[in-house]
Design a protein around this motif. Sequence first.
Motif, short mmCIF file in Angstrom:
data_model
loop_
_atom_site.label_atom_id
_atom_site.label_comp_id
_atom_site.label_asym_id
_atom_site.label_seq_id
_atom_site.Cartn_x
_atom_site.Cartn_y
_atom_site.Cartn_z
N ASP A 50 0.80 -1.23 0.00
CA ASP A 50 0.00 0.00 0.00
C ASP A 50 0.84 1.28 0.00
OD1 ASP A 50 0.90 -0.02 2.60
OD2 ASP A 50 -1.07 -0.26 3.51
N THR A 51 2.18 1.13 0.04
CA THR A 51 3.04 2.31 -0.06
C THR A 51 3.57 2.54 -1.48
OG1 THR A 51 5.09 1.13 0.49
CG2 THR A 51 3.78 1.97 2.34
N ILE A 52 3.27 1.61 -2.39
CA ILE A 52 3.79 1.69 -3.76
C ILE A 52 2.87 2.57 -4.62
CG2 ILE A 52 4.33 0.40 -5.86
CD1 ILE A 52 5.01 -2.00 -4.06
N GLN A 53 3.45 3.58 -5.23
CA GLN A 53 2.67 4.45 -6.12
C GLN A 53 2.65 3.90 -7.55
OE1 GLN A 53 3.68 8.82 -6.39
NE2 GLN A 53 1.64 8.77 -5.47
N PHE A 83 -2.33 -5.25 -8.16
CA PHE A 83 -1.48 -4.55 -9.14
C PHE A 83 -1.77 -5.03 -10.55
CE2 PHE A 83 0.77 -4.07 -5.19
CZ PHE A 83 1.26 -2.77 -5.25
N ILE A 84 -1.60 -4.14 -11.52
CA ILE A 84 -1.80 -4.49 -12.92
C ILE A 84 -0.73 -3.81 -13.77
CG2 ILE A 84 -3.45 -2.57 -13.24
CD1 ILE A 84 -4.88 -4.35 -15.32
N ARG A 85 -0.28 -4.52 -14.76
CA ARG A 85 0.66 -3.94 -15.72
C ARG A 85 -0.17 -3.23 -16.79
NH1 ARG A 85 5.81 -7.14 -18.39
NH2 ARG A 85 6.82 -5.32 -19.35
N VAL A 86 0.07 -1.94 -16.98
CA VAL A 86 -0.73 -1.15 -17.93
C VAL A 86 0.06 -0.77 -19.17
CG1 VAL A 86 -2.19 -0.24 -16.08
CG2 VAL A 86 -0.16 1.05 -16.80
N PHE A 140 5.25 0.09 -17.19
CA PHE A 140 4.59 0.57 -15.98
C PHE A 140 3.66 -0.48 -15.35
CE2 PHE A 140 5.52 4.53 -18.27
CZ PHE A 140 6.18 5.24 -17.27
N ILE A 141 3.76 -0.59 -14.03
CA ILE A 141 2.83 -1.37 -13.21
C ILE A 141 2.24 -0.39 -12.19
CG2 ILE A 141 2.62 -3.20 -11.47
CD1 ILE A 141 5.08 -4.54 -12.85
N VAL A 142 0.92 -0.44 -11.99
CA VAL A 142 0.28 0.49 -11.05
C VAL A 142 -0.66 -0.26 -10.11
CG1 VAL A 142 0.41 2.38 -12.73
CG2 VAL A 142 -1.69 1.02 -12.55
N PRO A 143 -0.95 0.32 -8.94
CA PRO A 143 -1.94 -0.29 -8.05
C PRO A 143 -3.33 -0.21 -8.68
CG PRO A 143 -0.56 1.31 -6.89
CD PRO A 143 -0.31 1.50 -8.35
N VAL A 144 -4.07 -1.30 -8.63
CA VAL A 144 -5.41 -1.35 -9.21
C VAL A 144 -6.31 -0.29 -8.59
CG1 VAL A 144 -7.51 -2.76 -9.35
CG2 VAL A 144 -5.27 -3.79 -9.83
N SER A 145 -6.22 -0.09 -7.29
CA SER A 145 -7.12 0.84 -6.60
C SER A 145 -6.90 2.30 -7.00
CB SER A 145 -6.95 0.71 -5.08
OG SER A 145 -5.62 1.02 -4.70
#
Length: 224
Positions: free
Chosen positions: A139-142, A179-182, A186-191
């Motif tokens: 939850d700290t990963i942007q 997490f999802i690779r977009v 880049f990989i980003v948090p789904v939320s």
Amino acid sequence: MIRAIALDDEILALRIIENYAEKIENLSLEKVFNKQSDAQKHLNKFPVDLIFLDIEMPVKNGLDFYKNISQNTKVIFTTAYSEYAVDAFSVHAVDYLLKPFSFERFKTAVEKVKNNSENHEAKHLSIRADYKLHKINFDTIQLIEGLDDYIKIHLKDSTKITARSSMKSIMEKLSEKDFIRVHRSFIVPVSDIKTIVNKNIHIAEFIIPIGETYKDEVMKILNK
């Protein structure tokens, strides 16, 4: 996928583990070692989920070797000596296999690792960078940015951690529901995927492009 290594001073014992591991789905036996120093060098660079570990070995016994591992790695001890069982479980071993063990017994031990992982799903990422092992809460990963053979982890407190890894490898360590690779970079948090503007995701001050290969998966999240 459970990423594993095996360490045993007997080559035949390692061959048996290799043979058994090939038959089990979602188990990747990445390397085998008959020297502790070689196994330690590998672990310093490539943390794994599981070690198949002999106890009676030259230099240092397997129990002491495992106690000195700084990363969060599970262990299944493989030994010909029953007298170490109490000590093995005192270090929270997943299982204790007495040689010679059958494939079915080996499979049962690996199933325990799988069940344990499902019941205690990781909420953090362990990765080695700058000669240190970093434990990063999900939850700290942007976002995570790919840079050729390296990745840069951008944290929400504006700090960054750069580590040698591929995007594929780092994605395997993350929770698929979180997490999802977009994009290939880049990989980003789904939320954090709230809105998309001109095929870009806006997260804090970042504008992240959506790759053509990944757009369908991203749209599924938005439509949930």
